[in-house]
Design a protein around this motif. Structure first.
Motif, PDB file in Angstrom:
ATOM      1  N   ASP A   5      -0.876  20.353  -8.763  1.00  0.00           N
ATOM      2  CA  ASP A   5       0.005  19.540  -9.597  1.00  0.00           C
ATOM      3  C   ASP A   5       1.358  19.318  -8.926  1.00  0.00           C
ATOM      4  OD1 ASP A   5      -1.908  19.302 -11.548  1.00  0.00           O
ATOM      5  OD2 ASP A   5      -1.091  20.891 -12.828  1.00  0.00           O
ATOM      6  N   SER A  47       2.991  13.520 -13.291  1.00  0.00           N
ATOM      7  CA  SER A  47       2.801  14.640 -14.203  1.00  0.00           C
ATOM      8  C   SER A  47       4.143  15.272 -14.568  1.00  0.00           C
ATOM      9  CB  SER A  47       1.912  15.688 -13.532  1.00  0.00           C
ATOM     10  OG  SER A  47       2.583  16.218 -12.395  1.00  0.00           O
ATOM     11  N   GLU A  68       5.173  18.087 -13.474  1.00  0.00           N
ATOM     12  CA  GLU A  68       5.781  18.595 -12.239  1.00  0.00           C
ATOM     13  C   GLU A  68       6.551  17.492 -11.515  1.00  0.00           C
ATOM     14  OE1 GLU A  68       4.531  22.383 -10.731  1.00  0.00           O
ATOM     15  OE2 GLU A  68       5.623  21.938 -12.559  1.00  0.00           O
TER      16      GLU A  68
END
Length: 318
Positions: free
Chosen positions: A128, A143, A145
């Motif tokens: 991720d 995402s 992250e």
């Protein structure tokens, strides 16, 4: 189960030192003329251009050749698997803030050479996190992250996309023993038999630069590595050329055909055949035919077949 802090500290220093040796050996590559590395911070003459934090995060810095060289800041992180199974955003957040500080300071001090950043660790990088870095570099939504990384870089005053494109996250880089074995393999790959104790000599060179007082140099260049190994520049070549001495070349019918193919080719021409069939002599005849109209380079990296000699050190495990 808690990790032993003393053992972890020793492992961290060993990981850093072993990678420093591998970086030193890469300076021997012909393409790296004029390059050098520094240990523990930026090069002494420019350390005051960067904050204490930026110098502290720079375990090693690669410099290219030139008056305003490209720089690559490398941070090494050896962590016990019991601390975390892999590296996430929170694991590198503090490092990224210091990387960003170095970026701002380089710009404010008028450094125009490319500045890149590498985070190298023995643990795996979270998929991720890497996907988030790629998304930020492309200027795309991503995402959680990705958004945390973009927010940190924005708050740090650097361009998120440009910075993320110059950031490399390298995980699964092995433990201390593994990296040391790789360094020893790099030494054997030099072609000449590495002197006894060469790996330790290079480790001591890295430590001496890391512990150098402020008024002394913390840089290592190719000559430093050669001196530590007791090598001359000529010792770096894997094997001497071994062209046969031919007083008079007898032209084969194949030669004229080969000359035509080479002259009309838009890609390399490969000549292959069994050992001893006369490939080298044919290449000498080809070079002789072409030298009046073209620049001809004769290179033998095989040393007349002696490269395969099983008695050579490169083929032995010690």
């Amino acid at each position: 189960m808690a990790a032993d802090p003393v053992r972890a500290s020793h492992a961290g220093h060993g990981f850093h030192a072993a990678w420093a040796v591998r970086e030193m050996l890469r300076l021997l590559h012909p393409a790296r003329d004029g390059h050098f590395i520094t240990i523990e911070g930026f090069d002494r003459p420019e350390q005051d251009d960067f904050s204490i934090e930026a110098n502290h995060i720079s375990d090693l810095v690669r410099y290219s050749d030139g008056s305003d060289p490209d720089r690559t800041v490398v941070q090494y992180k050896h962590a016990a698997a019991v601390d975390a199974p892999h590296i996430t955003f929170s694991s590198v957040e503090a490092t990224l803030k210091k990387f960003a500080a170095a970026e701002r300071e380089a710009v404010s001090n008028g450094k125009t050479g490319r500045l890149s950043f590498v985070f190298r660790t023995n643990l795996a990088i979270s998929p991720d996190l890497e996907a988030g870095r790629i998304a930020v570099a492309k200027g795309e939504a991503g995402s959680n992250e990705a958004e945390k990384l973009r927010a940190l870089l924005t708050e740090s005053g650097v361009d998120p996309a440009s910075f993320a494109a110059r950031l490399t996250l390298k995980g699964d880089e092995g433990d201390v023993c593994g990296v040391s074995r790789d360094a020893a393999a790099d030494l054997r790959g030099l072609g000449s038999r590495a002197p006894k104790g060469a790996l330790n000599d290079l480790l001591q060179l890295a430590l001496s630069r890391a512990r150098a007082p402020q008024e002394s140099s913390n840089r290592i260049d190719r000559d430093d590595v050669l001196n530590a190994l007791g090598y001359e520049h000529e010792d770096l070549y894997p094997s001497p050329d071994s062209f046969p001495s031919v007083e008079r070349l007898v032209e084969r019918p194949l030669l004229s055909e080969l000359v035509q193919k080479v002259e009309s080719a838009d890609r390399p021409v490969l000549v292959h055949g069994a050992g001893g069939c006369g490939k080298t002599v044919l290449m000498l005849a080809l070079a002789d035919r072409l030298k009046a109209r073209f620049k001809v380079v004769r290179f033998d990296g095989f040393s007349g077949g002696s490269w395969r000699d099983p008695s050579k050190s490169r083929h032995r495990a010690e």
